[in-house]
Scaffold this motif. Sequence first.
Motif, short mmCIF file in Angstrom:
data_model
loop_
_atom_site.label_atom_id
_atom_site.label_comp_id
_atom_site.label_asym_id
_atom_site.label_seq_id
_atom_site.Cartn_x
_atom_site.Cartn_y
_atom_site.Cartn_z
N GLU A 1 31.36 44.63 17.81
CA GLU A 1 30.87 44.59 19.19
C GLU A 1 30.02 43.34 19.34
OE1 GLU A 1 27.92 47.11 22.11
OE2 GLU A 1 29.12 48.19 20.65
N TYR A 2 30.27 42.59 20.41
CA TYR A 2 29.50 41.37 20.65
C TYR A 2 28.09 41.75 21.10
CZ TYR A 2 27.95 36.92 22.52
OH TYR A 2 27.22 35.77 22.77
N ALA A 3 27.09 41.21 20.40
CA ALA A 3 25.70 41.47 20.74
C ALA A 3 24.91 40.16 20.77
CB ALA A 3 25.09 42.43 19.72
N GLY A 4 25.60 39.10 21.14
CA GLY A 4 24.97 37.78 21.18
C GLY A 4 24.25 37.52 22.49
N GLU A 5 23.96 36.26 22.72
CA GLU A 5 23.16 35.82 23.88
C GLU A 5 23.92 35.87 25.20
OE1 GLU A 5 19.92 34.26 23.68
OE2 GLU A 5 19.77 34.93 21.60
N GLU A 6 25.22 35.64 25.17
CA GLU A 6 26.01 35.52 26.40
C GLU A 6 26.18 36.90 27.07
OE1 GLU A 6 27.64 33.97 29.49
OE2 GLU A 6 27.15 32.61 27.83
N GLU A 7 25.52 37.06 28.21
CA GLU A 7 25.52 38.35 28.92
C GLU A 7 26.92 38.82 29.32
OE1 GLU A 7 23.13 40.64 29.63
OE2 GLU A 7 21.76 39.46 28.40
N ALA A 8 27.78 37.89 29.66
CA ALA A 8 29.12 38.25 30.15
C ALA A 8 29.95 38.97 29.09
CB ALA A 8 29.86 37.00 30.61
N PHE A 9 29.64 38.77 27.82
CA PHE A 9 30.43 39.36 26.75
C PHE A 9 29.72 40.51 26.04
CE2 PHE A 9 31.48 34.62 26.44
CZ PHE A 9 32.44 34.71 27.42
N ASP B 1 40.44 32.82 27.22
CA ASP B 1 39.42 31.94 27.77
C ASP B 1 38.75 31.18 26.62
OD1 ASP B 1 37.56 31.17 30.08
OD2 ASP B 1 36.16 31.95 28.56
N GLU B 2 38.81 29.85 26.67
CA GLU B 2 38.30 29.02 25.57
C GLU B 2 36.80 29.20 25.35
OE1 GLU B 2 38.33 24.38 24.05
OE2 GLU B 2 39.54 24.96 25.77
N ALA B 3 36.03 29.31 26.43
CA ALA B 3 34.58 29.50 26.30
C ALA B 3 34.26 30.84 25.64
CB ALA B 3 33.91 29.40 27.66
N GLU B 4 34.95 31.89 26.06
CA GLU B 4 34.74 33.21 25.45
C GLU B 4 35.15 33.17 23.98
OE1 GLU B 4 35.93 37.93 26.05
OE2 GLU B 4 37.01 36.40 27.20
N PHE B 5 36.30 32.58 23.69
CA PHE B 5 36.77 32.49 22.31
C PHE B 5 35.74 31.78 21.43
CE2 PHE B 5 38.76 30.42 18.73
CZ PHE B 5 39.57 31.41 18.21
N ASN B 6 35.26 30.63 21.87
CA ASN B 6 34.30 29.85 21.07
C ASN B 6 32.99 30.61 20.86
OD1 ASN B 6 36.10 27.73 20.77
ND2 ASN B 6 35.35 26.67 22.58
N THR B 7 32.51 31.25 21.91
CA THR B 7 31.25 31.99 21.83
C THR B 7 31.37 33.18 20.87
OG1 THR B 7 30.66 31.37 24.09
CG2 THR B 7 29.55 33.29 23.18
N VAL B 8 32.44 33.94 21.02
CA VAL B 8 32.63 35.14 20.20
C VAL B 8 32.95 34.75 18.75
CG1 VAL B 8 34.05 37.20 19.89
CG2 VAL B 8 33.28 36.56 22.17
N ALA B 9 33.73 33.71 18.56
CA ALA B 9 34.05 33.25 17.20
C ALA B 9 32.79 32.80 16.48
CB ALA B 9 35.08 32.13 17.25
#
Length: 119
Positions: free
Chosen positions: A63-71, A103-111
């Motif tokens: 589960e994504y728990a990073g900084e990006e609120e959208a994810f 989505d490239e931005a989502e991919f890069n952030t989640v990766a």
Amino acid sequence: MSDKELNKECGCGCEGHDHEHNHGEDCGCGHDHDHDHEEETLFVDFEDEEGNIVSFEVVDSFEYAGEEEAFKGSVYALVQDPNDNSVFLMKADTDESLVPVEDEAEFNTVAKFYQDLAE
């Protein structure tokens, strides 16, 4: 039902049932035994361009728990192609299916988040 009662139904052929039984996985007694099994490998099926069903192994999920609120709160999975062992990042969809992260931005952030988890 006690173990002693289960022993009576196990079909061992003994008369007294004054002994311990070592129930195996396929003993046929109907009792749910605790067995030391490795964690079951999960697979997801995808249809290729030719209409063939290919089973991909789920290598990991998180589960994504990073900084990006959208994810935040989104669940992702890494799946491995059995043909060439390549790994793909997939996102859990609302209907419990997996969809590619396009989505490239989502991919890069989640990766990046996943790589940080691994370290």
